[in-house]
Design a protein around this motif. Structure first.
Motif: not given
Lengths: 199, 185
Positions: B1-18
């Motif tokens: 797998m080549p290096k893959t950059e992913i960003r997850v964005g949303g509002l606090g409480g939507q479980g973005v970090i999880l």
């Protein structure tokens, strides 16, 4: 519809082996036989007249795995228990489900009711429900103990709410199990916030 | 797998970090890859802009910050507006399509795939699990990680007693992701 994890084999306290599975459309006759053999005294505490010839088919038609989820317990190809979870998808109690359980006399006090209730509690949690209630007549000591083992506690007592086969008035105990803490834990995990931020 | 950059964005409480943690865990623990995650959130517990930067790769990762994501997962309009212009040309946008309308912010050649994750989560029983639907959608649309690895990462990450509902949410997102990819092929 086949649900993951079923049939589930359970060994009762007396060594008897019982298989638990969701009810299926062609179970009407077996279910009717089970309820016919229940003593009248036990049938008295059921919400519906299960001896009506039409009842088994009507009941099975109502089962949809979402609002009505029903399990059968079988021993040597005979139904020896039936447990059902009822919930409403609408209104102010959509987060609450009710459990109703019936167990054949020879299988009572051996852990079958607990095993059935345990499956229904797991199912209720998997549906995202927050509270599960069960109604128990005050003198059904072992049923109350079984529910307590599963995390239920006495929520309310309806004085003189039922009459037994001898016409004796008894209290009906509403027992409940609040499983909302599971979802509070999930909400906390999703807060996207660190209480130690900035320290 | 080549290096893959992913960003997850949303509002606090939507479980973005999880959401980011599960993807990273599925890659690093259950797929034998390297993974990093950086999280950022506002001062409020809920409602503030929030994002996670995840990198997964077969090679060691020297720099953990995402500058031009290959994959952008967004769950709020603000996150889309903020991060969509940063998507790599030819990158993939995965978005909640009943909350976000995709406009001209995407770079050339970017693919946008949407899912009604909130509705799916509500149908399954809890609006709360929309982020898990998005993780499943990510797995189904990108094919970067085996479903089994993601499933195990979800099971490890969520509170005991909530696994079944979360796994149903994951599978719903995954299967919908497969359908969307098949329909676009």
């Amino acid at each position: 519809m086949r649900l993951e994890g079923y049939p589930k084999d359970v060994t009762l306290r007396d060594g008897a082996s019982v298989s638990i599975r969701p009810i299926e459309p062609d179970d009407g006759e077996a279910l009717a036989g089970f309820y016919r053999e229940l003593p009248e005294e036990d049938r008295l505490f059921l919400r519906e007249d299960v001896t009506r010839p039409e009842w088994p088919e009507e009941f099975i038609r109502s089962v949809d795995f979402d609002r009505v989820f029903s399990l059968l317990a079988e021993h040597q190809d005979r139904v020896v228990g039936n447990a059902t979870l009822y919930r409403s998808r609408h209104g102010w109690s959509a987060h609450v489900a009710e459990i109703r359980i019936a167990v054949a006399r020879p299988f009572q006090h051996h852990g079958l009711g607990t095993a059935l209730a345990s499956q229904l509690v797991l199912h209720a949690t998997s549906l995202g429900l927050e509270k599960i209630v069960a109604h128990v007549v005050d003198n059904q000591v072992s049923a109350k103990r079984a529910f307590e083992k599963l995390g239920f506690h006495k929520d309310a007592v309806l004085r003189g709410h039922v009459k037994d086969i001898r016409g004796v008035t008894r209290d009906l105990v509403v027992m409940s199990n609040d499983v909302s803490h599971l979802w509070e834990a999930m909400a906390a995990l999703m807060a996207d916030y660190s209480p130690t931020m900035g320290e | 797998m080549p290096k893959t950059e992913i960003r997850v964005g949303g509002l606090g409480g939507q479980g973005v970090i999880l959401c980011g943690q599960i993807i990273g865990r599925a890659a690093a623990i259950y797929s034998g890859k390297h993974a990093t995650m950086i999280q950022s959130f506002g001062p409020e517990a809920r409602g503030s802009a929030c994002s996670a930067q995840v990198i997964i790769s077969d090679e060691e990762i020297g720099y953990p910050y995402v500058t031009k994501p290959d994959i952008l997962i967004v769950m709020s309009v603000d996150a889309y507006a903020q991060f969509a212009p940063q998507l790599k040309p030819g990158g993939m946008l995965l978005f909640e399509n009943e909350l976000i309308t995709v406009d001209g912010k995407l770079p050339a050649g970017a693919r946008a795939l949407g899912t009604p994750a909130t509705r799916f989560a509500e149908e399954i029983g809890r609006r709360l699990v929309l982020n898990i639907v998005m993780v499943g959608f990510f797995a189904g649309t990108t094919g970067l990680l085996e479903f089994g690895a993601v499933e195990r990462a979800v099971r490890d990450s969520v509170p005991r007693g909530t696994e079944d509902l979360n796994l149903r949410a994951l599978r719903k997102g995954y299967e919908y992701g497969l359908e969307v990819v098949a329909a676009k092929a």
